[in-house]
Design an enzyme around this catalytic site. Structure first.
Site, PDB file in Angstrom:
ATOM      1  N   HIS A   1      40.868  43.011  41.614  1.00 49.12           N
ATOM      2  CA  HIS A   1      40.583  41.431  42.761  1.00 49.12           C
ATOM      3  C   HIS A   1      41.943  41.036  42.737  1.00 49.12           C
ATOM      4  O   HIS A   1      42.418  40.809  41.936  1.00 49.12           O
ATOM      5  CB  HIS A   1      39.322  40.950  41.432  1.00 49.12           C
ATOM      6  CG  HIS A   1      37.863  41.486  41.828  1.00 49.12           C
ATOM      7  ND1 HIS A   1      37.367  40.617  41.115  1.00 49.12           N
ATOM      8  CD2 HIS A   1      37.814  42.638  42.116  1.00 49.12           C
ATOM      9  CE1 HIS A   1      36.395  41.032  40.508  1.00 49.12           C
ATOM     10  NE2 HIS A   1      36.510  42.818  40.973  1.00 49.12           N
TER      11      HIS A   1
ATOM     12  N   ARG B   1      39.609  43.667  46.604  1.00 50.52           N
ATOM     13  CA  ARG B   1      38.309  42.758  47.244  1.00 50.52           C
ATOM     14  C   ARG B   1      39.558  41.654  46.623  1.00 50.52           C
ATOM     15  O   ARG B   1      40.257  41.270  45.833  1.00 50.52           O
ATOM     16  CB  ARG B   1      37.571  43.047  45.609  1.00 50.52           C
ATOM     17  CG  ARG B   1      36.897  41.691  46.314  1.00 50.52           C
ATOM     18  CD  ARG B   1      35.611  41.462  44.734  1.00 50.52           C
ATOM     19  NE  ARG B   1      36.218  39.811  44.135  1.00 50.52           N
ATOM     20  CZ  ARG B   1      35.792  39.295  43.323  1.00 50.52           C
ATOM     21  NH1 ARG B   1      34.466  40.143  43.198  1.00 50.52           N
ATOM     22  NH2 ARG B   1      36.036  37.993  42.600  1.00 50.52           N
TER      23      ARG B   1
ATOM     24  N   TYR C   1      35.029  29.170  43.568  1.00 50.91           N
ATOM     25  CA  TYR C   1      34.407  31.179  42.814  1.00 50.91           C
ATOM     26  C   TYR C   1      35.783  31.710  42.838  1.00 50.91           C
ATOM     27  O   TYR C   1      36.134  32.051  43.968  1.00 50.91           O
ATOM     28  CB  TYR C   1      33.480  31.613  43.313  1.00 50.91           C
ATOM     29  CG  TYR C   1      33.048  33.241  43.487  1.00 50.91           C
ATOM     30  CD1 TYR C   1      32.436  33.532  41.958  1.00 50.91           C
ATOM     31  CD2 TYR C   1      33.461  34.066  43.734  1.00 50.91           C
ATOM     32  CE1 TYR C   1      32.683  34.431  41.663  1.00 50.91           C
ATOM     33  CE2 TYR C   1      33.473  35.568  43.377  1.00 50.91           C
ATOM     34  CZ  TYR C   1      32.997  35.806  42.154  1.00 50.91           C
ATOM     35  OH  TYR C   1      33.101  37.103  42.397  1.00 50.91           O
TER      36      TYR C   1
ATOM     37  N   ASP D   1      34.250  39.106  48.062  1.00 48.87           N
ATOM     38  CA  ASP D   1      33.022  39.187  47.837  1.00 48.87           C
ATOM     39  C   ASP D   1      32.217  37.366  47.974  1.00 48.87           C
ATOM     40  O   ASP D   1      33.115  36.457  47.652  1.00 48.87           O
ATOM     41  CB  ASP D   1      32.978  39.063  46.366  1.00 48.87           C
ATOM     42  CG  ASP D   1      31.486  38.842  45.482  1.00 48.87           C
ATOM     43  OD1 ASP D   1      29.808  38.096  45.454  1.00 48.87           O
ATOM     44  OD2 ASP D   1      31.562  38.949  43.743  1.00 48.87           O
TER      45      ASP D   1
ATOM     46  N   HIS E   1      29.560  35.871  47.076  1.00 45.79           N
ATOM     47  CA  HIS E   1      28.794  35.783  45.735  1.00 45.79           C
ATOM     48  C   HIS E   1      27.728  34.821  45.596  1.00 45.79           C
ATOM     49  O   HIS E   1      27.683  34.196  45.192  1.00 45.79           O
ATOM     50  CB  HIS E   1      29.846  34.649  44.847  1.00 45.79           C
ATOM     51  CG  HIS E   1      29.899  35.317  43.090  1.00 45.79           C
ATOM     52  ND1 HIS E   1      28.676  34.554  42.657  1.00 45.79           N
ATOM     53  CD2 HIS E   1      30.363  36.240  42.613  1.00 45.79           C
ATOM     54  CE1 HIS E   1      29.259  34.861  41.226  1.00 45.79           C
ATOM     55  NE2 HIS E   1      29.638  36.256  41.468  1.00 45.79           N
TER      56      HIS E   1
ATOM     57  N   GLU F   1      30.103  41.666  50.768  1.00 46.17           N
ATOM     58  CA  GLU F   1      29.605  41.226  49.137  1.00 46.17           C
ATOM     59  C   GLU F   1      28.984  39.979  48.984  1.00 46.17           C
ATOM     60  O   GLU F   1      29.309  39.520  48.986  1.00 46.17           O
ATOM     61  CB  GLU F   1      30.031  42.078  48.159  1.00 46.17           C
ATOM     62  CG  GLU F   1      29.098  42.303  46.554  1.00 46.17           C
ATOM     63  CD  GLU F   1      30.398  41.981  45.398  1.00 46.17           C
ATOM     64  OE1 GLU F   1      31.785  42.467  45.825  1.00 46.17           O
ATOM     65  OE2 GLU F   1      30.208  41.880  44.096  1.00 46.17           O
TER      66      GLU F   1
ATOM     67  N   HIS G   1      29.324  48.172  39.922  1.00 42.53           N
ATOM     68  CA  HIS G   1      29.460  46.636  39.394  1.00 42.53           C
ATOM     69  C   HIS G   1      30.043  46.539  38.602  1.00 42.53           C
ATOM     70  O   HIS G   1      29.838  48.104  36.909  1.00 42.53           O
ATOM     71  CB  HIS G   1      28.324  45.805  38.934  1.00 42.53           C
ATOM     72  CG  HIS G   1      28.920  44.034  38.757  1.00 42.53           C
ATOM     73  ND1 HIS G   1      28.294  43.253  37.943  1.00 42.53           N
ATOM     74  CD2 HIS G   1      29.712  43.967  38.702  1.00 42.53           C
ATOM     75  CE1 HIS G   1      28.392  42.314  37.346  1.00 42.53           C
ATOM     76  NE2 HIS G   1      29.969  42.469  38.549  1.00 42.53           N
TER      77      HIS G   1
ATOM     78  N   ASP H   1      33.314  41.947  32.340  1.00 43.58           N
ATOM     79  CA  ASP H   1      32.071  41.412  31.718  1.00 43.58           C
ATOM     80  C   ASP H   1      30.917  42.369  31.051  1.00 43.58           C
ATOM     81  O   ASP H   1      30.051  42.439  30.119  1.00 43.58           O
ATOM     82  CB  ASP H   1      31.455  40.317  32.000  1.00 43.58           C
ATOM     83  CG  ASP H   1      31.338  40.178  32.891  1.00 43.58           C
ATOM     84  OD1 ASP H   1      31.651  39.397  34.254  1.00 43.58           O
ATOM     85  OD2 ASP H   1      29.820  40.492  33.827  1.00 43.58           O
TER      86      ASP H   1
ATOM     87  N   GLU I   1      34.117  49.708  40.905  1.00 40.80           N
ATOM     88  CA  GLU I   1      34.804  48.005  40.522  1.00 40.80           C
ATOM     89  C   GLU I   1      35.605  48.593  39.481  1.00 40.80           C
ATOM     90  O   GLU I   1      35.108  48.794  38.223  1.00 40.80           O
ATOM     91  CB  GLU I   1      34.246  47.252  41.030  1.00 40.80           C
ATOM     92  CG  GLU I   1      34.612  45.676  40.634  1.00 40.80           C
ATOM     93  CD  GLU I   1      33.882  44.540  40.691  1.00 40.80           C
ATOM     94  OE1 GLU I   1      34.049  42.992  40.732  1.00 40.80           O
ATOM     95  OE2 GLU I   1      32.621  44.789  40.313  1.00 40.80           O
TER      96      GLU I   1
HETATM   97  C1  GCO Z   1      32.085  41.240  40.385  1.00 39.08           C
HETATM   98  C2  GCO Z   1      31.027  39.796  40.692  1.00 39.08           C
HETATM   99  C3  GCO Z   1      31.928  39.380  39.205  1.00 39.08           C
HETATM  100  C4  GCO Z   1      30.025  37.989  38.327  1.00 39.08           C
HETATM  101  C5  GCO Z   1      30.050  38.460  36.876  1.00 39.08           C
HETATM  102  C6  GCO Z   1      29.028  37.965  36.592  1.00 39.08           C
HETATM  103  O1  GCO Z   1      31.627  41.638  42.081  1.00 39.08           O
HETATM  104  O2  GCO Z   1      32.726  41.525  40.072  1.00 39.08           O
HETATM  105  O3  GCO Z   1      30.788  38.994  41.100  1.00 39.08           O
HETATM  106  O4  GCO Z   1      32.561  38.669  39.159  1.00 39.08           O
HETATM  107  O5  GCO Z   1      31.030  37.060  38.737  1.00 39.08           O
HETATM  108  O6  GCO Z   1      30.281  39.710  36.281  1.00 39.08           O
HETATM  109  O7  GCO Z   1      29.101  37.816  34.853  1.00 39.08           O
HETATM  110 MG    MG Z   2      30.388  40.371  43.218  1.00 35.49          MG
END
Ligand code: GCO
Ligand code: MG
Length: 405
Positions: free
Chosen positions: A125, A150, A162, A213, A215, A239, A315, A319, A342
């Site tokens: 990112h 990204r 975001y 993204d 979102h 995305e 993904h 996290d 990713e």
């Molecule tokens: C991505 C995601 C994340 C989510 C996160 C939520 O594309 O990596 O959108 O940033 O927001 O994983 O916990």
């Molecule tokens: Mg995402």
């Protein structure tokens, strides 16, 4: 003593760098397998599901029976699907595959079809507060050898948009007893974002793969406008343009633009995506191993998508723990229709808690010949960092209306 018979299954909740939930399964012969059960902002719900309902049922089962154990938990619960349930089942499934590999002394990918590729194209990112910042970050990532980036950017007139972190690793979950509030304006976003990609292409040329993204924030009509506006910049993918509850929405967007579409990070089962796939209304399916119920279903989903020309783009945020990232990489290695992986990276503390074999080099993630998933868990170290409640942000429109985050 039979090598494959489970003696115990345990859940460890701690916060080495951030909150993680880890499942540890031990066999009677002393083999240990690990799975990741982290569901950002809802960790303890998954831990309780595992502790109270799944882990006690594993004793005496063979780790080789991944298909039967998966269905025992999925069909056997009666209450199917949902992120909590599927993340819990996914963690156990991952740990079982890790054990199968360790017992058979082979990397998990060899049990999934073998090596289809030697390295995985990886994106990370660039999150700038403004255009200048974003361009600087793209430059840095390019120097760090990333071939796919990204691109997110602060939006003029939106105070807390975001995906924009301070320096270092972007972490959306914020510690405390209440979610942080972000704000949103779709018109401001739609008017600004194409100019960001125009500048990135001007400065860095056509070679970089660019991703973006949204979102889950646009209606299908707004999404189609953005997808069309971004066409000149040849995105790798756009995305989560619209919330994915309505699979039909994507067909509308797809008819109007040739910008490739990706969706699926919040999906838990094939039932969330089967129309999207069989109608060919997306280009990349973004489900990930942990939240998608484990390696067992992810493999089926990837195989189902393959004849429809749909590739994977798992993904891989910070996290999910390095265990889940490694599980994705084993699936990525084995399937034919891999698209991209990713990779946000981890803090030093997280790296120390989860020593791993996978490594990043020249824009790609690589696996080694290490048996199992190739990720260890430094439990004594990790347990020093206690779990602290953290919420994902919520999002409101400028007039206060609750909106999608
Ligand atoms: C991505 C995601 C994340 C989510 C996160 C939520 O594309 O990596 O959108 O940033 O927001 O994983 O916990
Ligand atoms: Mg995402």
């Amino acid at each position: 003593m039979k090598r494959d018979i489970i003696e115990s299954a345990e859940v460890i909740v701690c916060s080495p760098g951030r909150n993680f939930v880890t499942v540890k399964i031990t066999t009677k012969a002393g083999y240990i397998g690990y799975g990741d059960a982290t569901l950002n902002g809802r960790e303890l719900a998954v831990a309780a599901y595992l502790e109270h309902y799944l882990c006690p049922l594993l004793e005496g089962r063979s780790v080789f029976q991944t298909e039967d154990i998966w269905n025992y938990f999925y069909k056997g619960a009666y209450w199917r699907k949902g992120p909590v349930t599927m993340t819990a089942i996914g963690a156990i499934d991952m740990a079982l595959w890790d054990l199968k590999g360790k017992i058979l002394e082979t990397p998990v990918y060899n049990l999934l079809g073998g090596k289809s590729r030697s390295k995985m194209l990886t994106y990370t990112h660039a999150n700038g507060k403004n255009l200048e910042d974003t361009l600087k970050r793209v430059e840095e990532l390019k120097k760090a050898s990333f071939e796919a980036i990204r691109v997110q950017c602060g939006i003029p007139g939106i105070e807390k948009a975001y995906g924009i972190g301070e320096k270092g690793i972007y972490e959306p979950a914020i510690k405390g007893n209440k979610p942080f509030e972000e704000s949103w304006s779709t018109p401001k976003y739609l008017n600004f974002i194409p100019s960001v990609f125009e500048e990135v292409r001007k400065e860095f040329g056509e070679d970089l793969h660019l991703l973006h993204d949204s979102h889950h924030r646009l209606t299908p009509t707004e999404a189609a406008r953005l997808a069309k506006d971004l066409e000149p910049y040849h995105l790798f993918w756009l995305e989560d343009v619209t919330p994915a509850e309505h699979q039909e929405s994507f067909a509308q967007i797809k008819q109007k633009s040739v910008t490739p579409l990706a969706v699926g990070e919040v999906f838990n089962t094939i039932h969330d995506a089967h129309h999207l796939i069989s109608n060919q209304s997306i280009d990349y399916i973004r489900m990930t191993v942990s939240h998608g119920g484990g390696i067992t279903p992810m493999l089926k989903i990837a195989h189902f998508a393959e004849p429809y020309h749909i590739k994977t783009g798992c993904h891989g945020p910070s996290d999910i723990s390095p265990i889940a990232l490694a599980a994705c990489l084993h699936v990525d290695t084995a399937i034919n229709n891999f698209g991209i992986q990713e990779y946000m990276g981890y803090s030093e503390t997280t790296e120390e808690a989860f020593p791993h074999e996978y490594y990043f080099e020249n824009g790609h993630l690589h696996l080694t010949e290490a048996p199992g998933l190739g990720v260890d868990f430094n439990e004594t170290f990790a347990r020093k960092f206690e779990y602290e409640k953290a919420y994902l942000p919520i999002n409101r429109l400028e007039d206060g209306t609750m909106f999608n985050w």
